[in-house]
Structure formats: C-alpha cells, structure tokens
Motif scaffolding. Structure first.
Motif, PDB file in Angstrom:
ATOM      1  N   ALA A 253       0.836  -1.211   0.000  1.00  0.00           N
ATOM      2  CA  ALA A 253       0.000   0.000   0.000  1.00  0.00           C
ATOM      3  C   ALA A 253       0.866   1.254   0.000  1.00  0.00           C
ATOM      4  N   TRP A 254       1.976   1.207   0.715  1.00  0.00           N
ATOM      5  CA  TRP A 254       2.872   2.367   0.771  1.00  0.00           C
ATOM      6  C   TRP A 254       3.509   2.610  -0.594  1.00  0.00           C
ATOM      7  N   LEU A 255       3.934   1.526  -1.260  1.00  0.00           N
ATOM      8  CA  LEU A 255       4.546   1.665  -2.580  1.00  0.00           C
ATOM      9  C   LEU A 255       3.550   2.225  -3.595  1.00  0.00           C
ATOM     10  N   TRP A 256       2.332   1.686  -3.595  1.00  0.00           N
ATOM     11  CA  TRP A 256       1.327   2.200  -4.527  1.00  0.00           C
ATOM     12  C   TRP A 256       0.950   3.633  -4.184  1.00  0.00           C
ATOM     13  N   GLY A 257       1.016   3.975  -2.904  1.00  0.00           N
ATOM     14  CA  GLY A 257       0.748   5.348  -2.511  1.00  0.00           C
ATOM     15  C   GLY A 257       1.776   6.312  -3.079  1.00  0.00           C
ATOM     16  N   LEU A 258       3.042   5.879  -3.138  1.00  0.00           N
ATOM     17  CA  LEU A 258       4.086   6.715  -3.739  1.00  0.00           C
ATOM     18  C   LEU A 258       3.809   6.946  -5.220  1.00  0.00           C
ATOM     19  N   ILE A 259       3.389   5.889  -5.913  1.00  0.00           N
ATOM     20  CA  ILE A 259       3.083   6.024  -7.335  1.00  0.00           C
ATOM     21  C   ILE A 259       1.925   6.980  -7.540  1.00  0.00           C
ATOM     22  N   HIS A 260       0.895   6.831  -6.713  1.00  0.00           N
ATOM     23  CA  HIS A 260      -0.279   7.689  -6.884  1.00  0.00           C
ATOM     24  C   HIS A 260       0.044   9.144  -6.548  1.00  0.00           C
ATOM     25  N   ALA A 261       0.909   9.348  -5.543  1.00  0.00           N
ATOM     26  CA  ALA A 261       1.275  10.723  -5.183  1.00  0.00           C
ATOM     27  C   ALA A 261       2.053  11.387  -6.313  1.00  0.00           C
ATOM     28  N   ALA A 262       2.930  10.642  -6.948  1.00  0.00           N
ATOM     29  CA  ALA A 262       3.729  11.199  -8.043  1.00  0.00           C
ATOM     30  C   ALA A 262       2.946  11.270  -9.345  1.00  0.00           C
TER      31      ALA A 262
END
Length: 273
Positions: A253-262
């Motif tokens: 979830a943290w990794l996908w959150g980074l992608i979504h933030a960028a």
C-alpha cells in the motif's frame, strides 16, 4: 549469505561444492585459511580457487555489486539481490514498438525510495546520469530487451553498474512466464486503472501522447511503467524470502501510494479498454 557461495570459483561445480562443505569450508575465509588443497584439487587448481576467493573477499569489502552480478551464475543472483536489496534500483522501459528501429519512449526507475520517470523528448537523457548513481540495477527480462535498448539509445558499451534479471531467478524458482503472469500467480495486484494493460497498449498510449498530446494517455503510460518497477521490488522481495534471505520490503500500500502521489490516476484515455 553472499560469502557462503562457491559456485563462481574456478573448478567448483556441484560435487566439489558439496565436498568443500563436508571438509569444513562454509565461506571464502575458510578457503583462504585452509592449510592444504581440498575437494580433491591439486595445488595448481587450489591456488586458482584461493585467488578467486580472495578477489571475492576484496570485492565484498569494496561493496562492489557489479563484480558479483557478473561473476555469479544466474541461479545464485538472489544472493547479490539480498546483499544490496536496500540499495537496488528497479527499472523498466517502454518503446515505440517491437521492431529493431523502435525508440525508447520512457524509462521508469524506482531509485532511492522514489519513483522516477524519464520521457523521450523531455528528460530521457537524465537516465544516463542516474546510472552513475546506481549500485545495482534490477529488471525483468532486461538482459534480453531493456538493457540492450538502453545501451543502444545512449551509445554506451556496457552499464556502469551491476545488473540482475529477475526473469531467470523466477525461472529457477519455478515461476514461469512474463512479469504479469508471475505477479498474478503470486497474488500481487496492480491498481485497478492499470489492470489488463500490456505492451501493445503502451505503444498505443505513447502514440496518443506523442501524436495528439493526449495527457491522460501520457499519465496512464507513466503509471503503467512505474507500476512495473513496484512489481519488480515486490517480486525481488518474494525471491529473497524464498531463499530464506530476510530483506526489508516496504508495504504494498505504501509503494502504490508513492506512485499515486507522483502520478495520480486520471482515468484511462479513450481507446484503451
């Protein structure tokens, strides 16, 4: 775990590897400290084994991932991955097609804990500069596709860093097929807007952006490629765990959150099912 492999040393195959361990050698230091030749080797061959063990010891002390990525057979590359997991950079490229004259359109790299992207016509050349910072580059099928395309695009003879291809580690683990087939088999899931996309769609998305300026197509292409790099990191963690090597894998979830933030989801552009 890296210093416990002998498979890259000269004259050491499966049988002599077993003999070395039976005679008390568990690491390179044991080879260097042995008072006599072991595993049935003569003095000349044993001197070659000791010299290679000494080179390995020096390379490990020098934190040289490139040495081991080149020296170890692919089946042992998980040791390199585990040793430098926290400093590995996971990358994937997209191209304008599969023909020999197709161009590199996008490079995405999960590097230093951040998703980075390099787009043709904008900042693609910056990836070459990033490579000078990379300790270990990780791909899926990169030895056959991504790396040769990168070398050709930037007119360089070789990568300035070590490279590990997860495809072959997956093969030795019994996980066959392309990246998407493997990730599905392991229960890994992409964000809903990226499910079902593949190489053909990536080519179409590039055309929609480069020819028509479709910003949603560009965003989807970037998210798709960046998602591959996340999957590589997750897959690398699974491969290390399979071998009993403990590595710190971030939460999905943290990794996908980074992608979504960028790269926030803008929705699929028209023409992509």
């Amino acid at each position: 775990m890296l210093e416990h492999t002998f498979r890259h040393l000269p004259h050491i195959g499966t049988q002599r590897d077993r003999l070395l361990r039976q005679e008390g050698c568990g690491c390179w230091r044991d080879v260097l400290d042995a008072p006599r030749p072991l595993a049935g080797l003569d003095r000349f061959a044993w001197d070659e084994v000791r010299a290679a063990a000494e080179r390995s010891q020096r390379a490990l002390e020098a934190d040289d991932a490139s040495y081991f990525a080149a020296a170890l057979p692919p089946s042992e590359h998980w040791r390199v991955l585990a040793r430098w997991f926290d400093h590995a950079s996971f990358f994937d490229i997209e191209t304008s097609g599969l023909s020999a004259d197709s161009i590199v359109t996008l490079v995405c790299c999960f590097h230093g804990g951040q998703p980075l992207r390099f787009l043709a016509g904008e900042n693609l050349d910056d990836f070459l500069e990033l490579l000078d910072e990379v300790k270990l580059l990780v791909s899926f099928n990169g030895a056959s596709f991504d790396v040769p395309r990168v070398l050709d695009r930037f007119h360089i003879p070789a990568l300035p860093c070590g490279h590990i291809d997860l495809r072959w580690l997956c093969h030795h683990a019994g996980w066959r097929g392309g990246l998407k087939k493997v990730e599905v088999a392991l229960g890994l899931r992409r964000p809903p807007d990226l499910e079902g996309l593949g190489g053909a769609e990536a080519v179409w998305l590039w055309q929609a952006w480069s020819e028509r300026g479709d910003t949603r197509a560009r965003r989807t292409l970037e998210r798709y490629c960046a998602a591959d790099t996340v999957m590589l990191k997750l897959l690398a963690g699974r491969l290390c765990a399979l071998q009993g090597a403990a590595v710190a894998v971030p939460e999905e979830a943290w990794l996908w959150g980074l992608i979504h933030a960028a790269l926030p989801d803008m929705g699929r552009p028209e023409g992509v099912a």
